[in-house]
Write a protein that holds these residues in place. Sequence first.
Motif, PDB file in Angstrom:
ATOM      1  N   PHE A 469      23.007  66.053  65.456  1.00 26.77           N
ATOM      2  CA  PHE A 469      22.888  67.442  65.892  1.00 26.77           C
ATOM      3  C   PHE A 469      21.430  67.908  65.965  1.00 26.77           C
ATOM      4  CE2 PHE A 469      27.067  66.913  63.953  1.00 26.77           C
ATOM      5  CZ  PHE A 469      27.878  67.360  64.992  1.00 26.77           C
ATOM      6  N   LYS A 470      20.494  67.001  65.628  1.00 31.12           N
ATOM      7  CA  LYS A 470      19.068  67.318  65.743  1.00 31.12           C
ATOM      8  C   LYS A 470      18.410  66.593  66.918  1.00 31.12           C
ATOM      9  CE  LYS A 470      18.759  67.293  60.681  1.00 31.12           C
ATOM     10  NZ  LYS A 470      18.139  66.554  59.559  1.00 31.12           N
ATOM     11  N   SER A 472      18.295  67.245  69.920  1.00 32.27           N
ATOM     12  CA  SER A 472      17.607  68.137  70.867  1.00 32.27           C
ATOM     13  C   SER A 472      16.122  68.262  70.524  1.00 32.27           C
ATOM     14  CB  SER A 472      18.267  69.522  70.873  1.00 32.27           C
ATOM     15  OG  SER A 472      18.264  70.068  69.568  1.00 32.27           O
ATOM     16  N   LEU A 493      23.250  66.165  75.278  1.00 29.33           N
ATOM     17  CA  LEU A 493      22.978  67.282  74.358  1.00 29.33           C
ATOM     18  C   LEU A 493      24.020  68.377  74.495  1.00 29.33           C
ATOM     19  CD1 LEU A 493      19.075  67.539  74.629  1.00 29.33           C
ATOM     20  CD2 LEU A 493      20.445  66.409  72.863  1.00 29.33           C
ATOM     21  N   SER A 494      24.519  68.582  75.703  1.00 35.50           N
ATOM     22  CA  SER A 494      25.575  69.571  75.920  1.00 35.50           C
ATOM     23  C   SER A 494      26.858  69.150  75.213  1.00 35.50           C
ATOM     24  CB  SER A 494      25.827  69.740  77.422  1.00 35.50           C
ATOM     25  OG  SER A 494      26.905  70.618  77.644  1.00 35.50           O
ATOM     26  N   ASP A 497      26.417  69.700  71.536  1.00 33.48           N
ATOM     27  CA  ASP A 497      26.480  71.127  71.202  1.00 33.48           C
ATOM     28  C   ASP A 497      27.919  71.633  71.181  1.00 33.48           C
ATOM     29  OD1 ASP A 497      24.894  73.550  70.638  1.00 33.48           O
ATOM     30  OD2 ASP A 497      25.786  74.273  72.512  1.00 33.48           O
ATOM     31  N   SER A 498      28.719  71.214  72.172  1.00 32.78           N
ATOM     32  CA  SER A 498      30.104  71.691  72.227  1.00 32.78           C
ATOM     33  C   SER A 498      30.946  71.118  71.091  1.00 32.78           C
ATOM     34  CB  SER A 498      30.739  71.339  73.572  1.00 32.78           C
ATOM     35  OG  SER A 498      30.809  69.940  73.747  1.00 32.78           O
ATOM     36  N   LYS A 500      30.156  70.988  68.067  1.00 32.69           N
ATOM     37  CA  LYS A 500      29.924  71.734  66.825  1.00 32.69           C
ATOM     38  C   LYS A 500      31.104  72.633  66.462  1.00 32.69           C
ATOM     39  CE  LYS A 500      24.861  72.010  67.256  1.00 32.69           C
ATOM     40  NZ  LYS A 500      23.700  72.927  67.392  1.00 32.69           N
TER      41      LYS A 500
END
Length: 664
Positions: A469-470, A472, A493-494, A497-498, A500
């Motif tokens: 999750f890091k 990015s 990355l999308s 993110d989703s 999460k």
Amino acid sequence: MSEKIKLKINELKQKINEWNLSYYEQQISPVDDSEFDKTLSELILLETEFPQYLTSDSPTQKVGGSFDLNFNKYTHKTPMLSLSNAFNEDDLKTFDNQIKKELGNKKYTYFVEPKIDGLSISLIYKNTKLHKAITRGDGVVGEDVSQNVKMITSIPKTIADNSDYFEVRGEVYLSKNEFERINSERFRQGEKLFANPRNAAAGTLRQLDSQIVKERNLDAWIYFLMNKENFTTHQSSLEALSGFGFMVNPLGTQANDINGVIEVIKSISNQREDLEYEIDGIVIKVNEFDHYDSIGYTSKFPKWAIAYKFPAEIKTTKLLDIFPTIGRTGKVTYNAKLKPVKLAGTTVGAATLHNASFIIDREVRIGSDVRVKKAGDIIPEVISVIKDEKYETLPVWVESTNCPDCNSELQRIEPEVDQFCVSDNCVRRIIRGLEHFVSRDAQNIEGLSIKLIEKFHEKKYVNNVADIFKLSNHKSELIKLDKMGERSVDNLLSSIDSSKNKSLEKLLFGLGIRHVGKKSAFILSKKYRTMDSIMLLSEIELSEIRDIGPTVAKSVCDWFKVEKNISMINELKSMNINLEYKPAMEEKTNEQITHRTFVITGTLSKSRNYYKDLLISYGANVANSVSKNTDYLLAGEEAGSKLDKATKLGVRIINEEELFNIIN
């Protein structure tokens, strides 16, 4: 005695459920067909002899697999049932005697055809055009893969029938040549190879990119017409389908009696290795359609058909080496390097030897000749060693004492026979653990392959799940990596993110806690709602939960006693990763629904999953089969055998309108 029987049944159920999970959801064949069938037969026998232990969640009460959330669900108009199995001539004659018993003096013949080793499909045509293509799914609800199926050139997109509903069923498969071509390409690109053509076909049909489907040249044999009203026999319906442009297998033929069936089986078996596609058995059906209702159905099988399964093929070859590999839990699996041998239509050079005890018990030695079996066309298994004069001169094999990846000392964790690498710094353990975390049944992070995970770990971007999750923070570096680029990185990355916002059970399963599968992760998440609550539970509290038990309880408690695991959970919390259970629907209570057991059947106005989620949101238990413990049967059109059984048992039967009246 009764407690031992119950424990044995639960052990068999757990084993089969784990195998089904691997096969249907991960396209991995964990055992060969013969071992699966033997285990399932043992479970059926025990449940028949001790019906008090037969439960609705038993794999003997289910037809097939699970679903991919990326595809829309579709309820089959008529369930796609499985077939019962025969393994020898005696089983076939028992099947024939049962048909005679059901039909009395009525005349009947059989139709015998190859059992294609692929993926079942239902094709629905409307006003001449291909309208829907649906996978088997769980037999009642499948996945809509219409766009992908339209890429299969051997499936007609239009037919000479303008009715509102025309349905055929068949098997999507990959030829042996295409399978070899695809795996060669994947090898060149450093991708994981498909285990067999069946897995490759299943993985291809569930691709989100239809262009990939087109490039892989799938085919389909059609084996059944659902609109059979105008035909007297299965054979005549297949002839009509061939005229419509469907591929109908030319080896299918009529047999006048069971002895004729056995002769056809021998003939097709002799041709097996020369076929351009894989078959794993022979299907035998009563030819005359008029007899089907008289013969009947079970909840899983039509009683007028059976599948003869080929016995495991066994070959002899030389064992060149034995080497260990490490899995995500640190478990050691020993593998055999073989002198390449042709087995079940493909050339193999590796086999599993399971664990050190397996090798020692069979007295396997490097350099010896071994017998290898490969049923179901999966990675083969060494089953025995040939103890000839040469064998006696070979050194006795000694198990590894150190991890092949990090060199730390291997350990045994009582009461298990397996060895484990317990080093937290073992690169292979870390990589496999991360691969599990991003898999479909866990956080489902698309685009993060094991090759990328290895690359990111090597660059020190990712060392644990929190680091994912890091990523990015490393966007500019990721774009510069080979075969990445800005668009690929943005998509990755999308997806991260989703992920999460996934419900707690996905994260809990993804953490890779030993013995915690999808089901136990869901049970814990639904019951305790938050990660914090689960972390505080004692081993006694956990072991008292139904379907959890002492083994899972100890494993969960041990995992949360490790300081670095607690630190990682806290880190996930600081990054706003969801650590709470998120039900599919808002949870409510209703005294007529909460804690009651429902079974759903028939064609409904909404998908079966919709009603399952709705009932679970009210605290109901949704079972797969009707029993004396069922409170309600929610029945749609064409409810079938479940409706009959519910009526006999006095179960309350309701329709959709009545369910909503209860809710309101």
